[in-house]
Design a protein around this motif. Sequence first.
Motif, PDB file in Angstrom:
ATOM      1  N   GLY A  48       0.818  -1.214   0.000  1.00  0.00           N
ATOM      2  CA  GLY A  48       0.000   0.000   0.000  1.00  0.00           C
ATOM      3  C   GLY A  48       0.845   1.253   0.000  1.00  0.00           C
ATOM      4  O   GLY A  48       0.545   2.216  -0.706  1.00  0.00           O
ATOM      5  N   SER A  49       1.932   1.262   0.770  1.00  0.00           N
ATOM      6  CA  SER A  49       2.836   2.406   0.795  1.00  0.00           C
ATOM      7  C   SER A  49       3.449   2.641  -0.571  1.00  0.00           C
ATOM      8  O   SER A  49       3.536   3.767  -1.042  1.00  0.00           O
ATOM      9  N   ARG A  51       2.287   1.673  -3.498  1.00  0.00           N
ATOM     10  CA  ARG A  51       1.259   2.124  -4.452  1.00  0.00           C
ATOM     11  C   ARG A  51       0.903   3.587  -4.237  1.00  0.00           C
ATOM     12  O   ARG A  51       0.662   4.326  -5.189  1.00  0.00           O
ATOM     13  N   ARG A  52       0.861   4.026  -2.977  1.00  0.00           N
ATOM     14  CA  ARG A  52       0.547   5.430  -2.705  1.00  0.00           C
ATOM     15  C   ARG A  52       1.659   6.359  -3.177  1.00  0.00           C
ATOM     16  O   ARG A  52       1.399   7.493  -3.559  1.00  0.00           O
ATOM     17  N   LEU A  53       2.910   5.914  -3.137  1.00  0.00           N
ATOM     18  CA  LEU A  53       4.043   6.783  -3.454  1.00  0.00           C
ATOM     19  C   LEU A  53       4.569   6.632  -4.874  1.00  0.00           C
ATOM     20  O   LEU A  53       5.433   7.399  -5.276  1.00  0.00           O
ATOM     21  N   ARG A  54       4.086   5.679  -5.655  1.00  0.00           N
ATOM     22  CA  ARG A  54       4.718   5.403  -6.942  1.00  0.00           C
ATOM     23  C   ARG A  54       4.570   6.538  -7.950  1.00  0.00           C
ATOM     24  O   ARG A  54       5.361   6.642  -8.873  1.00  0.00           O
ATOM     25  N   TRP A  55       3.617   7.415  -7.818  1.00  0.00           N
ATOM     26  CA  TRP A  55       3.443   8.538  -8.732  1.00  0.00           C
ATOM     27  C   TRP A  55       4.317   9.727  -8.345  1.00  0.00           C
ATOM     28  O   TRP A  55       4.571  10.608  -9.163  1.00  0.00           O
ATOM     29  N   LEU A  56       4.788   9.774  -7.107  1.00  0.00           N
ATOM     30  CA  LEU A  56       5.501  10.938  -6.591  1.00  0.00           C
ATOM     31  C   LEU A  56       6.825  11.229  -7.310  1.00  0.00           C
ATOM     32  O   LEU A  56       7.094  12.395  -7.630  1.00  0.00           O
ATOM     33  N   THR A 103      12.518  11.008  -1.647  1.00  0.00           N
ATOM     34  CA  THR A 103      11.488  10.085  -2.127  1.00  0.00           C
ATOM     35  C   THR A 103      12.101   8.804  -2.661  1.00  0.00           C
ATOM     36  O   THR A 103      11.611   7.700  -2.399  1.00  0.00           O
TER      37      THR A 103
END
Length: 121
Positions: A48-49, A51-56, A103
Amino acid sequence: MIVWSVLAGPVFGRNPQPVTGPVSGSNPRPGAGFGGNSGPGADPAVAGSFRRLRWLPLALILAQVTLGVSSLLTSPGIVPQHWGLFDWLAQLHQIVGLLFLLTMVRMLYLVIPVQQHPVTV
């Protein structure tokens, strides 16, 4: 590596599992591997972490390129001893670069497996 995993576990809200079997070819941290999803024993918090950060990183790189080009285009208007638009854009360019580095370190922490070895005192 032991010190990092001991210190980083509470900081990042994760606690890596100790290695109980052979080290070669084992995956001691559940959820390690690309995307934090490495099979049936995967840690859902890691996945989940990730997936939440993969666009950053992509968003930060786009902002970095935009700020870099903008600062170059405003550089002819530099006035000595005067804080202007160029200076703001250049400073923001540096800050976004540092955020990108942080990041990527976080993403690597999520992706790379951690191996813990027993500490002998």
